[in-house]
Design a protein around this motif. Structure first.
Motif, PDB file in Angstrom:
ATOM      1  N   ASP A  95      -0.076  -8.441  -6.401  1.00  0.00           N
ATOM      2  CA  ASP A  95       0.107  -7.030  -6.704  1.00  0.00           C
ATOM      3  C   ASP A  95      -1.182  -6.301  -6.328  1.00  0.00           C
ATOM      4  N   LEU A  96      -1.343  -6.089  -5.032  1.00  0.00           N
ATOM      5  CA  LEU A  96      -2.560  -5.458  -4.531  1.00  0.00           C
ATOM      6  C   LEU A  96      -2.454  -3.942  -4.607  1.00  0.00           C
ATOM      7  N   PRO A  97      -3.556  -3.260  -4.861  1.00  0.00           N
ATOM      8  CA  PRO A  97      -3.507  -1.794  -4.858  1.00  0.00           C
ATOM      9  C   PRO A  97      -3.311  -1.296  -3.434  1.00  0.00           C
ATOM     10  N   PRO A  98      -2.684  -0.150  -3.284  1.00  0.00           N
ATOM     11  CA  PRO A  98      -2.470   0.373  -1.923  1.00  0.00           C
ATOM     12  C   PRO A  98      -3.778   0.884  -1.321  1.00  0.00           C
ATOM     13  N   ASN A  99      -3.791   0.987  -0.004  1.00  0.00           N
ATOM     14  CA  ASN A  99      -4.901   1.605   0.696  1.00  0.00           C
ATOM     15  C   ASN A  99      -4.980   3.058   0.207  1.00  0.00           C
ATOM     16  N   PRO A 100      -6.171   3.569  -0.133  1.00  0.00           N
ATOM     17  CA  PRO A 100      -6.264   4.939  -0.669  1.00  0.00           C
ATOM     18  C   PRO A 100      -5.638   6.007   0.235  1.00  0.00           C
ATOM     19  N   LEU A 101      -5.858   5.926   1.538  1.00  0.00           N
ATOM     20  CA  LEU A 101      -5.259   6.923   2.431  1.00  0.00           C
ATOM     21  C   LEU A 101      -3.730   6.830   2.408  1.00  0.00           C
ATOM     22  N   ASP A 102      -3.220   5.602   2.475  1.00  0.00           N
ATOM     23  CA  ASP A 102      -1.772   5.421   2.448  1.00  0.00           C
ATOM     24  C   ASP A 102      -1.184   5.862   1.116  1.00  0.00           C
ATOM     25  N   ASP A 103      -1.928   5.677   0.021  1.00  0.00           N
ATOM     26  CA  ASP A 103      -1.466   6.094  -1.297  1.00  0.00           C
ATOM     27  C   ASP A 103      -1.361   7.612  -1.372  1.00  0.00           C
ATOM     28  N   ILE A 104      -2.353   8.326  -0.855  1.00  0.00           N
ATOM     29  CA  ILE A 104      -2.305   9.796  -0.854  1.00  0.00           C
ATOM     30  C   ILE A 104      -1.115  10.282  -0.028  1.00  0.00           C
ATOM     31  N   ILE A 105      -0.925   9.696   1.139  1.00  0.00           N
ATOM     32  CA  ILE A 105       0.200  10.081   1.996  1.00  0.00           C
ATOM     33  C   ILE A 105       1.527   9.774   1.304  1.00  0.00           C
ATOM     34  N   ASP A 106       1.602   8.647   0.606  1.00  0.00           N
ATOM     35  CA  ASP A 106       2.817   8.275  -0.110  1.00  0.00           C
ATOM     36  C   ASP A 106       3.098   9.247  -1.252  1.00  0.00           C
ATOM     37  N   ARG A 107       2.079   9.638  -1.991  1.00  0.00           N
ATOM     38  CA  ARG A 107       2.270  10.518  -3.149  1.00  0.00           C
ATOM     39  C   ARG A 107       2.635  11.946  -2.748  1.00  0.00           C
ATOM     40  N   PHE A 108       1.993  12.480  -1.693  1.00  0.00           N
ATOM     41  CA  PHE A 108       2.240  13.864  -1.290  1.00  0.00           C
ATOM     42  C   PHE A 108       3.316  13.991  -0.213  1.00  0.00           C
ATOM     43  N   GLY A 109       3.602  12.896   0.485  1.00  0.00           N
ATOM     44  CA  GLY A 109       4.610  12.920   1.540  1.00  0.00           C
ATOM     45  C   GLY A 109       3.978  13.109   2.904  1.00  0.00           C
ATOM     46  N   VAL A 110       4.461  12.329   3.885  1.00  0.00           N
ATOM     47  CA  VAL A 110       3.906  12.392   5.236  1.00  0.00           C
ATOM     48  C   VAL A 110       4.081  13.786   5.842  1.00  0.00           C
ATOM     49  N   GLU A 111       5.111  14.512   5.393  1.00  0.00           N
ATOM     50  CA  GLU A 111       5.347  15.860   5.919  1.00  0.00           C
ATOM     51  C   GLU A 111       4.363  16.879   5.367  1.00  0.00           C
ATOM     52  N   ASN A 112       3.593  16.527   4.310  1.00  0.00           N
ATOM     53  CA  ASN A 112       2.640  17.452   3.695  1.00  0.00           C
ATOM     54  C   ASN A 112       1.184  17.097   3.955  1.00  0.00           C
ATOM     55  N   VAL A 113       0.922  15.933   4.542  1.00  0.00           N
ATOM     56  CA  VAL A 113      -0.456  15.465   4.707  1.00  0.00           C
ATOM     57  C   VAL A 113      -0.838  15.427   6.184  1.00  0.00           C
TER      58      VAL A 113
END
Length: 169
Positions: free
Chosen positions: A62-80
């Motif tokens: 259960d590894l933590p996500p990459n910080p950049l990928d986590d931000i993109i996942d939380r806000f959406g690729v269409e918003n980042v």
């Protein structure tokens, strides 16, 4: 495992200089053919079992996500707007699994007269496009790394469509 097939030198255009060279070429050709025709080696059961066990344990981490990928996942690729030197990223699919996606190179994008000549140029073109989307207010979050920061300004300009929305964290 079978030995590696020997490198066979090409036949000289004027023939062989000596009978020894001809015989050596024939010997190497025969040896290479025999090696190529050997059946593949049988897998070693213990190593196969260990490999499968290792792959299962990796999937269970259960590894933590990459910080950049986590931000993109939380806000959406269409918003980042991602302005980095990365060639790919991990995106969440609709079935809640993740997949690696290339940031560029997978589409038939037209670059007009500024066709990229290498991966770095292609990344630069994508970063310029992402910056424009952010400055026009079409993407609300900007991520910029050292790899893409040279000469980039994300300041709030009155002429910029998104000037009233600028926040920095």
């Amino acid at each position: 495992p079978p030995q590696e097939a020997p490198k066979i030198p090409p036949v000289p255009p004027n023939g062989f200089a000596s009978e020894f060279e001809r015989l050596e070429h024939a010997r190497l050709t025969d040896l290479a053919d025999r090696i190529k025709n050997m059946p593949p080696p049988e897998p070693i059961r213990e190593l196969v079992r260990r490999r499968e066990e290792l792959l299962r344990s990796i999937k269970a981490l259960d590894l933590p996500p990459n910080p950049l990928d986590d931000i993109i996942d939380r806000f959406g690729v269409e918003n980042v707007a991602e302005m980095t030197g990365r060639s790919g990223r991990i995106l969440r699919k609709t079935d809640n699994t993740f997949r690696y996606t290339k940031r560029f190179g997978g589409s038939q994008t037209s670059f007009g007269l500024s066709m990229p000549t290498n991966r770095e140029d292609e990344s630069d073109c994508l970063n310029v496009k992402e910056r424009k989307l952010f400055m026009d207010g079409k993407k609300h979050v900007a991520i910029i790394s050292d790899a893409a920061s040279t000469g980039v300004s994300l300041h709030s300009d009155r002429r910029c469509k998104s000037s009233h929305k600028r926040r920095v964290h």
